[in-house]
Design a protein around this motif. Structure first.
Motif, PDB file in Angstrom:
ATOM      1  N   VAL A  31       0.885  -1.351  -0.068  1.00 10.66           N
ATOM      2  CA  VAL A  31       0.145  -0.109  -0.037  1.00 10.66           C
ATOM      3  C   VAL A  31       0.931   1.259   0.146  1.00 10.66           C
ATOM      4  N   GLU A  32       0.802   2.142  -0.943  1.00  3.30           N
ATOM      5  CA  GLU A  32       1.557   3.390  -0.905  1.00  3.30           C
ATOM      6  C   GLU A  32       1.439   4.181   0.490  1.00  3.30           C
ATOM      7  N   GLY A  33       2.443   4.483   0.851  1.00  3.90           N
ATOM      8  CA  GLY A  33       2.741   5.161   1.953  1.00  3.90           C
ATOM      9  C   GLY A  33       2.902   4.423   3.311  1.00  3.90           C
ATOM     10  N   ASN A  34       2.923   2.912   3.015  1.00  4.13           N
ATOM     11  CA  ASN A  34       2.828   2.092   4.246  1.00  4.13           C
ATOM     12  C   ASN A  34       4.354   1.311   4.206  1.00  4.13           C
ATOM     13  N   ASP A  35       4.942   0.863   5.296  1.00  2.00           N
ATOM     14  CA  ASP A  35       5.975   0.257   5.332  1.00  2.00           C
ATOM     15  C   ASP A  35       5.969  -1.420   4.910  1.00  2.00           C
ATOM     16  N   ASP A  36       6.675  -1.612   3.816  1.00  2.00           N
ATOM     17  CA  ASP A  36       6.659  -3.079   3.382  1.00  2.00           C
ATOM     18  C   ASP A  36       7.957  -3.538   3.212  1.00  2.00           C
ATOM     19  N   VAL A  37       7.974  -4.708   3.114  1.00  2.00           N
ATOM     20  CA  VAL A  37       9.245  -5.416   2.910  1.00  2.00           C
ATOM     21  C   VAL A  37       9.692  -5.533   1.391  1.00  2.00           C
ATOM     22  N   ARG A  38      11.067  -5.135   0.906  1.00  2.00           N
ATOM     23  CA  ARG A  38      11.263  -5.188  -0.144  1.00  2.00           C
ATOM     24  C   ARG A  38      12.649  -6.134  -0.333  1.00  2.00           C
ATOM     25  N   ILE A  39      12.959  -6.799  -1.660  1.00  2.00           N
ATOM     26  CA  ILE A  39      14.173  -7.199  -1.841  1.00  2.00           C
ATOM     27  C   ILE A  39      15.081  -6.592  -2.914  1.00  2.00           C
ATOM     28  N   LYS A  40      16.243  -6.308  -2.692  1.00  4.12           N
ATOM     29  CA  LYS A  40      17.060  -5.582  -3.783  1.00  4.12           C
ATOM     30  C   LYS A  40      18.034  -6.756  -3.846  1.00  4.12           C
ATOM     31  N   HIS A  41      18.105  -6.820  -5.554  1.00  2.00           N
ATOM     32  CA  HIS A  41      19.077  -7.692  -6.232  1.00  2.00           C
ATOM     33  C   HIS A  41      20.315  -6.910  -6.257  1.00  2.00           C
ATOM     34  N   LEU A  42      21.266  -7.667  -5.596  1.00  2.00           N
ATOM     35  CA  LEU A  42      22.615  -6.952  -5.612  1.00  2.00           C
ATOM     36  C   LEU A  42      23.600  -7.321  -6.734  1.00  2.00           C
ATOM     37  N   PRO A  43      24.206  -6.578  -7.299  1.00  5.88           N
ATOM     38  CA  PRO A  43      24.682  -5.313  -6.696  1.00  5.88           C
ATOM     39  C   PRO A  43      23.865  -4.257  -7.244  1.00  5.88           C
ATOM     40  N   ASP A  44      23.332  -4.299  -8.569  1.00  3.45           N
ATOM     41  CA  ASP A  44      22.555  -2.944  -9.160  1.00  3.45           C
ATOM     42  C   ASP A  44      21.348  -3.469 -10.135  1.00  3.45           C
ATOM     43  N   GLY A  45      20.750  -4.794  -9.349  1.00  2.00           N
ATOM     44  CA  GLY A  45      19.559  -5.364  -9.870  1.00  2.00           C
ATOM     45  C   GLY A  45      18.395  -4.435  -9.492  1.00  2.00           C
ATOM     46  N   PRO A  46      17.356  -5.153  -9.899  1.00  2.00           N
ATOM     47  CA  PRO A  46      16.077  -4.532  -9.495  1.00  2.00           C
ATOM     48  C   PRO A  46      15.539  -4.702  -7.887  1.00  2.00           C
ATOM     49  N   GLU A  47      14.560  -3.713  -7.697  1.00  2.00           N
ATOM     50  CA  GLU A  47      14.086  -3.672  -6.142  1.00  2.00           C
ATOM     51  C   GLU A  47      12.636  -4.099  -6.471  1.00  2.00           C
ATOM     52  N   GLU A  48      12.150  -5.358  -5.438  1.00  2.00           N
ATOM     53  CA  GLU A  48      10.946  -6.177  -5.707  1.00  2.00           C
ATOM     54  C   GLU A  48      10.334  -6.025  -4.258  1.00  2.00           C
ATOM     55  N   ARG A  49       8.935  -5.494  -4.594  1.00  2.00           N
ATOM     56  CA  ARG A  49       8.079  -5.420  -3.387  1.00  2.00           C
ATOM     57  C   ARG A  49       7.716  -6.884  -2.847  1.00  2.00           C
ATOM     58  N   LEU A  50       8.118  -7.110  -1.611  1.00  2.00           N
ATOM     59  CA  LEU A  50       7.574  -8.739  -1.049  1.00  2.00           C
ATOM     60  C   LEU A  50       6.201  -8.821  -0.412  1.00  2.00           C
ATOM     61  N   THR A  51       5.957  -7.545   0.195  1.00  2.00           N
ATOM     62  CA  THR A  51       4.765  -7.736   1.373  1.00  2.00           C
ATOM     63  C   THR A  51       3.863  -6.523   0.657  1.00  2.00           C
ATOM     64  N   PHE A  52       2.398  -6.936   0.915  1.00  2.00           N
ATOM     65  CA  PHE A  52       1.402  -6.027   0.528  1.00  2.00           C
ATOM     66  C   PHE A  52       0.351  -5.844   1.528  1.00  2.00           C
ATOM     67  N   ALA A  53       0.655  -6.189   2.837  1.00  2.00           N
ATOM     68  CA  ALA A  53      -0.660  -5.810   3.805  1.00  2.00           C
ATOM     69  C   ALA A  53      -0.822  -4.351   4.005  1.00  2.00           C
ATOM     70  N   GLU A  54      -1.929  -4.299   4.459  1.00  2.00           N
ATOM     71  CA  GLU A  54      -2.210  -3.010   4.884  1.00  2.00           C
ATOM     72  C   GLU A  54      -1.566  -2.471   6.389  1.00  2.00           C
ATOM     73  N   ASP A  55      -1.128  -3.630   6.869  1.00  2.00           N
ATOM     74  CA  ASP A  55      -0.229  -2.980   8.137  1.00  2.00           C
ATOM     75  C   ASP A  55       0.863  -3.016   7.947  1.00  2.00           C
ATOM     76  N   PRO A  56       1.799  -2.257   8.496  1.00  2.00           N
ATOM     77  CA  PRO A  56       3.076  -1.865   8.304  1.00  2.00           C
ATOM     78  C   PRO A  56       4.009  -3.238   8.504  1.00  2.00           C
ATOM     79  N   ASP A  57       4.948  -3.624   7.545  1.00  2.00           N
ATOM     80  CA  ASP A  57       5.714  -4.790   7.709  1.00  2.00           C
ATOM     81  C   ASP A  57       7.046  -4.366   7.725  1.00  2.00           C
ATOM     82  N   TYR A  58       7.841  -4.737   8.758  1.00  2.00           N
ATOM     83  CA  TYR A  58       9.218  -4.266   8.854  1.00  2.00           C
ATOM     84  C   TYR A  58      10.349  -5.267   9.746  1.00  2.00           C
ATOM     85  N   ARG A  59      11.579  -4.831   9.625  1.00  2.62           N
ATOM     86  CA  ARG A  59      12.535  -5.636  10.351  1.00  2.62           C
ATOM     87  C   ARG A  59      12.597  -6.978   9.702  1.00  2.62           C
TER      88      ARG A  59
END
Length: 192
Positions: free
Chosen positions: A1-29
């Motif tokens: 959800v835009e403006g929400n904390d979600d977990v993302r995965i970045k493919h290193l070293p310079d690959g794309p970033e993908e969103r992993l979580t989509f819940a309405e609640d903040p997802d973190y750590r």
């Protein structure tokens, strides 16, 4: 959800970033599971109600609830064999920081988290298991300020060693397991 904390995965070293979580609640750590196949994270509507979730790192399948505990959960570490998950119970100053305890849970074995390092008088936080799974580092304010301690794991009651001498927060083990990094009282990086 835009403006929400979600977990993302970045493919290193310079690959794309993908969103992993989509819940309405903040997802973190987020925490990688030891096999690198999934990401464990904390999610909930607020600081008084956060649970442990997991999702496959490739984004397939749905998020899975790992633990819905009566206490709000935060800050975690997996044992290298994937048998144990240790984390901190959350508590705000209004709730009483003595409720910040370190708990342990064995997914697929336990039905509830068990107290591991818990004192009603002091705040224990930032649990970090060593790379060999034999030591638990954490910080506690039992001396009147946060300091870093190490205990054997899972038999935490057999001994306790104070590592920091000028305050200590947020311990992190070196991959070798022979060194521990943390912040001192002035927020400087220290190794021991």
């Amino acid at each position: 959800v835009e403006g929400n904390d979600d977990v993302r995965i970045k493919h290193l070293p310079d690959g794309p970033e993908e969103r992993l979580t989509f819940a309405e609640d903040p997802d973190y750590r987020p925490l990688w599971t030891p096999d690198g196949q999934s990401v464990t994270y904390f999610s909930g509507p607020g600081p008084e109600d956060r649970n442990v979730w997991s999702r496959r790192a490739d984004g397939t399948g749905e998020a899975v609830l790992v633990l819905d505990d009566v206490r709000s959960l935060n800050q975690g570490s997996w044992s290298p064999d994937g048998e144990w998950l240790v984390f901190r119970a959350s508590a705000t100053a209004a709730m009483g920081l003595g409720l910040r305890d370190i708990l342990a849970f064995r997914p697929g074995v336990d039905t509830a988290a068990m107290p591991l390092v818990a004192s009603t008088e002091f705040a224990e936080q930032a649990p970090a298991l060593s790379p060999n799974g034999r030591w638990l580092a954490y910080s506690s304010d039992e001396t009147g300020r946060d300091e870093v301690f190490v205990r054997p794991f899972p038999n935490v009651d057999s001994t306790r060693v104070r590592i920091s001498t000028n305050g200590g927060l947020a311990p992190v083990w070196a991959k070798s397991g022979l060194e521990l990094f943390f912040m001192d009282q002035a927020r400087g990086l220290v190794s021991a």
